[in-house]
Design a protein around this motif. Structure first.
Motif, PDB file in Angstrom:
ATOM      1  N   SER A  77       3.040  55.561  50.607  1.00 58.73           N
ATOM      2  CA  SER A  77       2.855  57.006  50.740  1.00 58.73           C
ATOM      3  C   SER A  77       2.042  57.533  49.562  1.00 58.73           C
ATOM      4  N   PHE A  78       1.329  58.615  49.804  1.00 58.25           N
ATOM      5  CA  PHE A  78       0.577  59.261  48.731  1.00 58.25           C
ATOM      6  C   PHE A  78       1.343  60.453  48.164  1.00 58.25           C
ATOM      7  N   ALA A  79       2.619  60.563  48.505  1.00 62.47           N
ATOM      8  CA  ALA A  79       3.445  61.659  47.998  1.00 62.47           C
ATOM      9  C   ALA A  79       3.657  61.480  46.493  1.00 62.47           C
ATOM     10  N   PRO A  80       3.849  62.581  45.772  1.00 57.32           N
ATOM     11  CA  PRO A  80       4.114  62.469  44.323  1.00 57.32           C
ATOM     12  C   PRO A  80       5.363  61.619  44.074  1.00 57.32           C
ATOM     13  N   HIS A  81       5.264  60.770  43.081  1.00 59.15           N
ATOM     14  CA  HIS A  81       6.359  59.841  42.772  1.00 59.15           C
ATOM     15  C   HIS A  81       6.318  59.532  41.277  1.00 59.15           C
ATOM     16  N   PHE A  82       7.481  59.485  40.664  1.00 61.09           N
ATOM     17  CA  PHE A  82       7.544  59.259  39.221  1.00 61.09           C
ATOM     18  C   PHE A  82       8.121  57.905  38.864  1.00 61.09           C
ATOM     19  N   GLY A  83       8.251  57.032  39.845  1.00 62.03           N
ATOM     20  CA  GLY A  83       8.768  55.699  39.590  1.00 62.03           C
ATOM     21  C   GLY A  83       7.659  54.729  39.236  1.00 62.03           C
ATOM     22  N   GLY A  84       7.894  53.460  39.540  1.00 64.38           N
ATOM     23  CA  GLY A  84       6.922  52.426  39.235  1.00 64.38           C
ATOM     24  C   GLY A  84       5.684  52.508  40.114  1.00 64.38           C
ATOM     25  N   ARG A  85       4.607  51.978  39.613  1.00 67.45           N
ATOM     26  CA  ARG A  85       3.341  51.955  40.353  1.00 67.45           C
ATOM     27  C   ARG A  85       2.789  50.526  40.349  1.00 67.45           C
ATOM     28  N   TYR A  86       2.038  50.210  41.368  1.00 66.73           N
ATOM     29  CA  TYR A  86       1.346  48.926  41.464  1.00 66.73           C
ATOM     30  C   TYR A  86       0.104  49.117  42.329  1.00 66.73           C
ATOM     31  N   PHE A  87      -0.807  48.158  42.270  1.00 62.31           N
ATOM     32  CA  PHE A  87      -2.012  48.239  43.091  1.00 62.31           C
ATOM     33  C   PHE A  87      -1.666  47.770  44.495  1.00 62.31           C
ATOM     34  N   PRO A  88      -1.803  48.637  45.506  1.00 59.89           N
ATOM     35  CA  PRO A  88      -1.483  48.225  46.885  1.00 59.89           C
ATOM     36  C   PRO A  88      -2.568  47.322  47.455  1.00 59.89           C
ATOM     37  N   LEU A  89      -2.316  46.054  47.449  1.00 66.65           N
ATOM     38  CA  LEU A  89      -3.288  45.065  47.881  1.00 66.65           C
ATOM     39  C   LEU A  89      -3.393  44.975  49.403  1.00 66.65           C
ATOM     40  N   MET A  90      -2.333  45.386  50.110  1.00 67.36           N
ATOM     41  CA  MET A  90      -2.313  45.238  51.564  1.00 67.36           C
ATOM     42  C   MET A  90      -2.030  46.568  52.251  1.00 67.36           C
ATOM     43  N   HIS A  91      -2.449  46.650  53.510  1.00 61.28           N
ATOM     44  CA  HIS A  91      -2.022  47.705  54.422  1.00 61.28           C
ATOM     45  C   HIS A  91      -1.401  46.989  55.612  1.00 61.28           C
ATOM     46  N   GLY A  92      -0.382  47.597  56.223  1.00 61.65           N
ATOM     47  CA  GLY A  92       0.404  46.867  57.204  1.00 61.65           C
ATOM     48  C   GLY A  92       0.311  47.387  58.619  1.00 61.65           C
ATOM     49  N   GLN A  93       0.772  46.538  59.536  1.00 65.01           N
ATOM     50  CA  GLN A  93       0.815  46.889  60.946  1.00 65.01           C
ATOM     51  C   GLN A  93       2.009  46.189  61.585  1.00 65.01           C
ATOM     52  N   LEU A  94       2.737  46.927  62.402  1.00 64.05           N
ATOM     53  CA  LEU A  94       3.826  46.380  63.201  1.00 64.05           C
ATOM     54  C   LEU A  94       3.331  46.270  64.629  1.00 64.05           C
ATOM     55  N   LEU A 138      -5.121  39.457  37.958  1.00 62.87           N
ATOM     56  CA  LEU A 138      -3.705  39.463  37.616  1.00 62.87           C
ATOM     57  C   LEU A 138      -3.034  40.729  38.137  1.00 62.87           C
ATOM     58  N   VAL A 139      -3.710  41.865  38.014  1.00 62.50           N
ATOM     59  CA  VAL A 139      -3.185  43.127  38.543  1.00 62.50           C
ATOM     60  C   VAL A 139      -3.042  43.038  40.064  1.00 62.50           C
ATOM     61  N   PHE A 140      -4.034  42.467  40.737  1.00 64.54           N
ATOM     62  CA  PHE A 140      -3.967  42.295  42.185  1.00 64.54           C
ATOM     63  C   PHE A 140      -2.802  41.382  42.554  1.00 64.54           C
ATOM     64  N   TYR A 144       0.436  42.174  44.781  1.00 66.19           N
ATOM     65  CA  TYR A 144       0.706  41.356  45.958  1.00 66.19           C
ATOM     66  C   TYR A 144       2.153  40.873  45.965  1.00 66.19           C
ATOM     67  N   ARG A 145       2.639  40.400  44.822  1.00 65.01           N
ATOM     68  CA  ARG A 145       4.024  39.909  44.739  1.00 65.01           C
ATOM     69  C   ARG A 145       5.025  41.037  45.013  1.00 65.01           C
ATOM     70  N   ILE A 146       4.753  42.224  44.503  1.00 62.35           N
ATOM     71  CA  ILE A 146       5.637  43.369  44.763  1.00 62.35           C
ATOM     72  C   ILE A 146       5.593  43.714  46.248  1.00 62.35           C
ATOM     73  N   GLN A 147       4.382  43.735  46.816  1.00 57.84           N
ATOM     74  CA  GLN A 147       4.262  44.090  48.231  1.00 57.84           C
ATOM     75  C   GLN A 147       4.896  43.042  49.144  1.00 57.84           C
ATOM     76  N   LEU A 148       4.926  41.792  48.758  1.00 57.01           N
ATOM     77  CA  LEU A 148       5.623  40.790  49.566  1.00 57.01           C
ATOM     78  C   LEU A 148       7.084  41.176  49.741  1.00 57.01           C
ATOM     79  N   GLY A 149       7.709  41.606  48.663  1.00 52.49           N
ATOM     80  CA  GLY A 149       9.099  42.061  48.741  1.00 52.49           C
ATOM     81  C   GLY A 149       9.243  43.316  49.585  1.00 52.49           C
ATOM     82  N   ARG A 150       8.306  44.234  49.452  1.00 53.29           N
ATOM     83  CA  ARG A 150       8.343  45.480  50.229  1.00 53.29           C
ATOM     84  C   ARG A 150       8.172  45.191  51.722  1.00 53.29           C
ATOM     85  N   TYR A 151       7.265  44.268  52.065  1.00 58.50           N
ATOM     86  CA  TYR A 151       7.048  43.932  53.468  1.00 58.50           C
ATOM     87  C   TYR A 151       8.237  43.153  54.026  1.00 58.50           C
TER      88      TYR A 151
END
Length: 163
Positions: A77-94, A138-140, A144-151
């Motif tokens: 989401s692009f909503a304001p957020h004050f937590g952690g940030r990472y580079f979103p390497l992927m976009h998803g589809q169900l 390394l940032v990517f 990617y590792r964070i997004q694996l957990g999110r997905y």
């Protein structure tokens, strides 16, 4: 070259904001998880409101949007957020595949990240003094590792809906 990368990043951002269907269906697949389901489960499955089934954590929440072909696109989401940030390497589809009796959670690579990687690797091979620029990779990778957990959380939410 830098202007082309910036332009690509802006185009990709615009496509993400507009929920462009062709954008969410194109790209190199980096995450592909299949959830088996019976025909009866698939006929009763609703993916609406799936973002509320995901755990609330320190990262940006996921935003979901139905696409014209019946699949569901998702991204950070692009909503304001004050937590952690990472580079979103992927976009998803169900994708609900009734023929194979499964739901697929697919994560496709960002065009910008792919272009940046393809650009940086040859430069660092030709000019060894540019090795520190590989820090972008390394940032990517961390994103990617964070997004694996999110997905994986999206996969578990789909499994919970099928039960």
């Amino acid at each position: 070259m830098a202007l082309a990368l910036i332009a690509l990043m802006l185009v990709e951002l615009l496509l993400l904001l507009r929920w462009a269907p062709f954008f969410f269906r194109s790209g190199i697949i980096l995450f592909n998880q299949r959830v088996a389901a019976s025909t009866a489960e698939l006929s009763q499955l609703s993916l609406a409101g799936l973002e509320y089934d995901l755990p609330v954590g320190k990262w940006l929440r996921q935003a979901f949007h139905a696409l014209p072909d019946g699949s569901v696109a998702f991204r950070e989401s692009f909503a304001p957020h004050f937590g952690g940030r990472y580079f979103p390497l992927m976009h998803g589809q169900l994708v609900i595949d009734k023929r194979r009796r499964e739901v697929r959670v697919i994560g496709r690579c960002s065009w910008f990240a792919l272009a940046m990687t393809v650009t940086l690797l040859p430069i660092t091979l030709v000019y060894p003094s540019t090795w520190p620029m590989l820090g972008f990779l390394l940032v990517f990778y961390m994103g990617y590792r964070i997004q694996l957990g999110r997905y994986a959380e999206v996969v578990e939410a789909v499994r919970a809906r099928l039960r």
